[in-house]
Design a protein around this motif. Sequence first.
Motif, PDB file in Angstrom:
ATOM      1  N   ILE A  95     -63.231 -21.786  28.913  1.00 39.29           N
ATOM      2  CA  ILE A  95     -63.216 -20.747  30.003  1.00 39.29           C
ATOM      3  C   ILE A  95     -61.537 -19.842  29.449  1.00 39.29           C
ATOM      4  CG2 ILE A  95     -62.934 -19.299  32.367  1.00 39.29           C
ATOM      5  CD1 ILE A  95     -65.638 -20.063  31.922  1.00 39.29           C
ATOM      6  N   ALA A  96     -60.939 -20.435  29.205  1.00 36.97           N
ATOM      7  CA  ALA A  96     -60.032 -20.231  28.593  1.00 36.97           C
ATOM      8  C   ALA A  96     -59.716 -20.160  27.132  1.00 36.97           C
ATOM      9  CB  ALA A  96     -58.399 -21.044  29.511  1.00 36.97           C
ATOM     10  N   ASP A  97     -60.915 -19.882  26.636  1.00 41.99           N
ATOM     11  CA  ASP A  97     -60.924 -19.568  24.852  1.00 41.99           C
ATOM     12  C   ASP A  97     -60.463 -18.274  25.025  1.00 41.99           C
ATOM     13  OD1 ASP A  97     -61.772 -18.858  22.304  1.00 41.99           O
ATOM     14  OD2 ASP A  97     -63.216 -21.006  22.371  1.00 41.99           O
ATOM     15  N   ARG A  98     -59.339 -18.087  23.606  1.00 39.67           N
ATOM     16  CA  ARG A  98     -59.436 -17.098  24.028  1.00 39.67           C
ATOM     17  C   ARG A  98     -59.829 -15.820  23.619  1.00 39.67           C
ATOM     18  NH1 ARG A  98     -53.761 -16.857  20.558  1.00 39.67           N
ATOM     19  NH2 ARG A  98     -53.697 -15.195  20.898  1.00 39.67           N
ATOM     20  N   ALA A  99     -60.768 -16.269  22.747  1.00 39.55           N
ATOM     21  CA  ALA A  99     -62.161 -15.180  22.406  1.00 39.55           C
ATOM     22  C   ALA A  99     -62.960 -14.021  23.275  1.00 39.55           C
ATOM     23  CB  ALA A  99     -63.384 -15.687  21.728  1.00 39.55           C
ATOM     24  N   LEU A 100     -62.836 -15.152  24.636  1.00 44.33           N
ATOM     25  CA  LEU A 100     -62.974 -14.239  25.407  1.00 44.33           C
ATOM     26  C   LEU A 100     -62.108 -13.500  26.908  1.00 44.33           C
ATOM     27  CD1 LEU A 100     -65.576 -17.936  27.407  1.00 44.33           C
ATOM     28  CD2 LEU A 100     -66.124 -15.647  26.400  1.00 44.33           C
ATOM     29  N   GLY A 101     -61.218 -13.177  25.981  1.00 43.11           N
ATOM     30  CA  GLY A 101     -60.400 -12.527  26.814  1.00 43.11           C
ATOM     31  C   GLY A 101     -59.883 -13.038  27.586  1.00 43.11           C
ATOM     32  N   PRO A 102     -58.955 -11.840  29.447  1.00 37.20           N
ATOM     33  CA  PRO A 102     -58.035 -12.765  30.254  1.00 37.20           C
ATOM     34  C   PRO A 102     -59.121 -12.029  30.979  1.00 37.20           C
ATOM     35  CG  PRO A 102     -57.702 -10.378  29.647  1.00 37.20           C
ATOM     36  CD  PRO A 102     -58.216 -10.760  28.355  1.00 37.20           C
ATOM     37  N   ALA A 103     -59.841 -11.791  31.075  1.00 36.87           N
ATOM     38  CA  ALA A 103     -61.161 -11.612  32.643  1.00 36.87           C
ATOM     39  C   ALA A 103     -62.674 -11.958  32.503  1.00 36.87           C
ATOM     40  CB  ALA A 103     -61.121  -9.530  32.724  1.00 36.87           C
ATOM     41  N   VAL A 104     -62.443 -13.309  33.482  1.00 36.27           N
ATOM     42  CA  VAL A 104     -63.483 -13.928  32.970  1.00 36.27           C
ATOM     43  C   VAL A 104     -64.166 -14.437  33.993  1.00 36.27           C
ATOM     44  CG1 VAL A 104     -64.804 -16.061  31.649  1.00 36.27           C
ATOM     45  CG2 VAL A 104     -63.051 -15.164  30.296  1.00 36.27           C
ATOM     46  N   GLY A 105     -65.444 -14.489  34.685  1.00 35.69           N
ATOM     47  CA  GLY A 105     -65.286 -15.021  36.001  1.00 35.69           C
ATOM     48  C   GLY A 105     -67.226 -15.938  35.352  1.00 35.69           C
ATOM     49  N   PRO A 485     -62.074  -8.270  23.266  1.00 34.19           N
ATOM     50  CA  PRO A 485     -61.328  -7.857  21.943  1.00 34.19           C
ATOM     51  C   PRO A 485     -62.299  -7.258  21.454  1.00 34.19           C
ATOM     52  CG  PRO A 485     -60.493 -10.222  22.313  1.00 34.19           C
ATOM     53  CD  PRO A 485     -61.620  -9.997  23.067  1.00 34.19           C
ATOM     54  N   ALA A 486     -62.576  -5.962  21.155  1.00 34.95           N
ATOM     55  CA  ALA A 486     -62.963  -5.270  21.030  1.00 34.95           C
ATOM     56  C   ALA A 486     -63.828  -6.249  19.440  1.00 34.95           C
ATOM     57  CB  ALA A 486     -62.932  -3.466  20.311  1.00 34.95           C
ATOM     58  N   THR A 487     -63.580  -5.975  18.361  1.00 32.23           N
ATOM     59  CA  THR A 487     -63.910  -6.598  17.413  1.00 32.23           C
ATOM     60  C   THR A 487     -64.191  -8.249  17.425  1.00 32.23           C
ATOM     61  OG1 THR A 487     -61.389  -7.239  16.544  1.00 32.23           O
ATOM     62  CG2 THR A 487     -62.452  -5.160  15.802  1.00 32.23           C
ATOM     63  N   GLY A 488     -63.959  -8.894  18.987  1.00 32.75           N
ATOM     64  CA  GLY A 488     -64.285 -10.484  18.967  1.00 32.75           C
ATOM     65  C   GLY A 488     -65.935 -10.369  19.089  1.00 32.75           C
ATOM     66  N   THR A 489     -66.854  -9.228  19.442  1.00 34.58           N
ATOM     67  CA  THR A 489     -68.148 -10.016  20.242  1.00 34.58           C
ATOM     68  C   THR A 489     -68.804 -10.833  19.017  1.00 34.58           C
ATOM     69  OG1 THR A 489     -68.491  -7.641  20.307  1.00 34.58           O
ATOM     70  CG2 THR A 489     -70.200  -9.497  19.605  1.00 34.58           C
ATOM     71  N   GLU A 490     -69.013 -11.708  18.195  1.00 32.87           N
ATOM     72  CA  GLU A 490     -68.653 -12.893  17.522  1.00 32.87           C
ATOM     73  C   GLU A 490     -68.572 -13.904  17.941  1.00 32.87           C
ATOM     74  OE1 GLU A 490     -72.129 -15.085  15.796  1.00 32.87           O
ATOM     75  OE2 GLU A 490     -71.926 -13.034  15.501  1.00 32.87           O
ATOM     76  N   ASP A 491     -67.539 -14.092  17.892  1.00 32.59           N
ATOM     77  CA  ASP A 491     -66.536 -15.138  18.838  1.00 32.59           C
ATOM     78  C   ASP A 491     -66.312 -15.279  19.927  1.00 32.59           C
ATOM     79  OD1 ASP A 491     -64.781 -15.233  15.852  1.00 32.59           O
ATOM     80  OD2 ASP A 491     -63.643 -14.250  16.380  1.00 32.59           O
ATOM     81  N   ALA A 492     -66.745 -13.727  20.744  1.00 32.08           N
ATOM     82  CA  ALA A 492     -67.409 -14.081  22.379  1.00 32.08           C
ATOM     83  C   ALA A 492     -68.714 -15.041  22.472  1.00 32.08           C
ATOM     84  CB  ALA A 492     -66.522 -12.852  22.566  1.00 32.08           C
ATOM     85  N   ARG A 493     -69.369 -14.634  22.543  1.00 39.03           N
ATOM     86  CA  ARG A 493     -70.989 -15.247  21.756  1.00 39.03           C
ATOM     87  C   ARG A 493     -70.614 -16.854  21.391  1.00 39.03           C
ATOM     88  NH1 ARG A 493     -74.993 -13.449  18.251  1.00 39.03           N
ATOM     89  NH2 ARG A 493     -74.232 -14.815  16.264  1.00 39.03           N
ATOM     90  N   GLU A 494     -69.712 -16.886  20.262  1.00 32.07           N
ATOM     91  CA  GLU A 494     -70.073 -18.353  20.246  1.00 32.07           C
ATOM     92  C   GLU A 494     -69.077 -19.075  21.552  1.00 32.07           C
ATOM     93  OE1 GLU A 494     -68.158 -18.882  16.142  1.00 32.07           O
ATOM     94  OE2 GLU A 494     -70.387 -18.321  15.301  1.00 32.07           O
ATOM     95  N   ALA A 495     -68.215 -18.504  22.183  1.00 29.13           N
ATOM     96  CA  ALA A 495     -67.721 -19.508  22.907  1.00 29.13           C
ATOM     97  C   ALA A 495     -67.825 -19.333  24.087  1.00 29.13           C
ATOM     98  CB  ALA A 495     -66.281 -18.587  23.985  1.00 29.13           C
ATOM     99  N   LEU A 496     -69.392 -18.620  24.327  1.00 30.74           N
ATOM    100  CA  LEU A 496     -70.349 -18.602  25.320  1.00 30.74           C
ATOM    101  C   LEU A 496     -71.519 -19.790  25.602  1.00 30.74           C
ATOM    102  CD1 LEU A 496     -70.783 -15.021  26.261  1.00 30.74           C
ATOM    103  CD2 LEU A 496     -69.566 -16.596  27.996  1.00 30.74           C
ATOM    104  N   ASP A 497     -71.855 -19.822  23.849  1.00 28.59           N
ATOM    105  CA  ASP A 497     -72.807 -20.605  23.765  1.00 28.59           C
ATOM    106  C   ASP A 497     -71.809 -21.991  23.843  1.00 28.59           C
ATOM    107  OD1 ASP A 497     -74.493 -18.949  23.897  1.00 28.59           O
ATOM    108  OD2 ASP A 497     -74.131 -19.242  21.006  1.00 28.59           O
ATOM    109  N   ARG A 498     -70.332 -22.238  23.977  1.00 30.29           N
ATOM    110  CA  ARG A 498     -69.940 -23.981  23.748  1.00 30.29           C
ATOM    111  C   ARG A 498     -69.871 -24.162  24.721  1.00 30.29           C
ATOM    112  NH1 ARG A 498     -66.924 -21.358  18.648  1.00 30.29           N
ATOM    113  NH2 ARG A 498     -65.865 -20.388  21.014  1.00 30.29           N
ATOM    114  N   PHE A 499     -70.097 -22.911  25.937  1.00 31.99           N
ATOM    115  CA  PHE A 499     -69.579 -23.256  27.588  1.00 31.99           C
ATOM    116  C   PHE A 499     -70.990 -24.136  28.127  1.00 31.99           C
ATOM    117  CE2 PHE A 499     -70.016 -22.177  32.078  1.00 31.99           C
ATOM    118  CZ  PHE A 499     -69.871 -22.319  32.536  1.00 31.99           C
ATOM    119  N   ALA A 500     -72.085 -23.006  27.397  1.00 32.69           N
ATOM    120  CA  ALA A 500     -73.833 -23.692  27.730  1.00 32.69           C
ATOM    121  C   ALA A 500     -74.131 -25.335  27.859  1.00 32.69           C
ATOM    122  CB  ALA A 500     -74.780 -22.492  27.685  1.00 32.69           C
TER     123      ALA A 500
END
Length: 509
Positions: A95-105, A485-500
Amino acid sequence: MRRARWTIAAAVLAVGAYVGLDIADVAPGALTTDRPVAAPTGAPAPNAPPGAPAPAPAGGRLLPADAADLPLPPAAGSARQPSAAALAATLDPLIADRALGPAVGAMVRDARTGQVLYEKDSAAPRTPASTTKLLTAAAVATSMPMSATLDTTVVRGAEPGEIVLVAGGDTLLSPTAGEPFAVPGRAGLADLADQVAARLRAGASASGAAGTPGAAGTSGAAGTSGAAADRASEPVTIRLDEGALAGPRIDPAWVSADVANGYAGPVAPLGLTTYRPRPGQDVPTDPALATAVAFRDALAARGVVVTGRVSRGAAPATAERLGVVRSAPVGDQLALALAESDNTLSSALARVAAVRSGKAPTFDAVSAWVSDRVAALGAPTDGLAVADPSGLAPGSRASAATLAAVLLAGTQSAAGDLARVTADLPTAGLVGTLANRYLTGPQRAGAGVVRAKTGTLTGVSSLAGTVLTGDGRLLVFAVLADRVPATGTEDAREALDRFAAALAGCGCR
């Protein structure tokens, strides 16, 4: 014969500030990058004509038509529940992955007991993006039977020589013949024209109007009176009746650039599969009227003399039916909308269900109805705001706790219809917007066992669904990050997939 072949485009267009990019749910839209084709079952589909052969492979990737048919390991009732402490140790760093940004629920709950096993700011309302479709799907599934079909009917009008095309909510009509095992294109405009042309030629009387629904030439012509034959030889005019489903077509909450670029289109009670919005493809501004014009042309091609332009008008309260074609069941259409993250289809199905519940066919009324239905499920609604049923419009807010509660209701639904919402979610590595995810790296642990709705907007990434742990325990989860981050869509997606995938791979005891 083929079962549900879902045509899914694979194109990405760059648009402006609030861009929708939902190819493989890189952002919201009706697009993915795969073309799943139903696998043969060895038996005809339930609605197949008598004697119909079993569906045969149609080439491409073979997958069961219903995600519930996938050969996933069953949840084990005796499997041990993960411990909250072990889950926290596993998930906190993800959840603390920087790719997800500072606002995560985030929230994880046990599907059997409902116990909250993990949470991180789960009550904070955030932008849900296309995971809003989970809420809409639950609203539809708890308001009308998932086995219901949306019928398109033609009846005689009040005036001599007048026929009325009555819209019933089917926006997936084939422009040609229907495909009995398809979802888009189950009902065919050509089949409807065949029925009506045959009835007009036969001069069928009102007493023979009941006919066999969905079959061409349903009424026998024997014994047709001379007067009826004369009537059949006369020219006809066509009216379009949208009934209670008539309403505004473009949601004012949508960003105009998203509509212009094909991520959403006019919401109507009648339309052809060729009118489904796609980037770079023009669609009619009035799909229902355009469909009526196509029907007029189909009748003319069958030798029926049609005069004048198509006009709008109500069908008589009691009228002789000349033909009817039936859509795929609403449950199958809802599954398609979830699999392809189709903004327009989600909005159209929500309107149908809301109107059947007595609501007005306006975008505001339907959005409010979705919120009400979520509340009726007992889900927490603090801060909940549904700006539109698809999640494309700015302004929607939902918490991870709300999404997890709706998913939990689906896993525990005894009635079955709500359970279909969770069963029909995209499946990791196999189906829909997750088809090309979970294929490499640590995410592979989730392939086949994660079923989830994806959601992406610029600066927003979300994922909510179910996962079967390695021990066979079923969990529900929701993660929303809306300061990516506006340019970090792919990184955020991979971070969510790692969570699941971490949930899938751990016993966490």
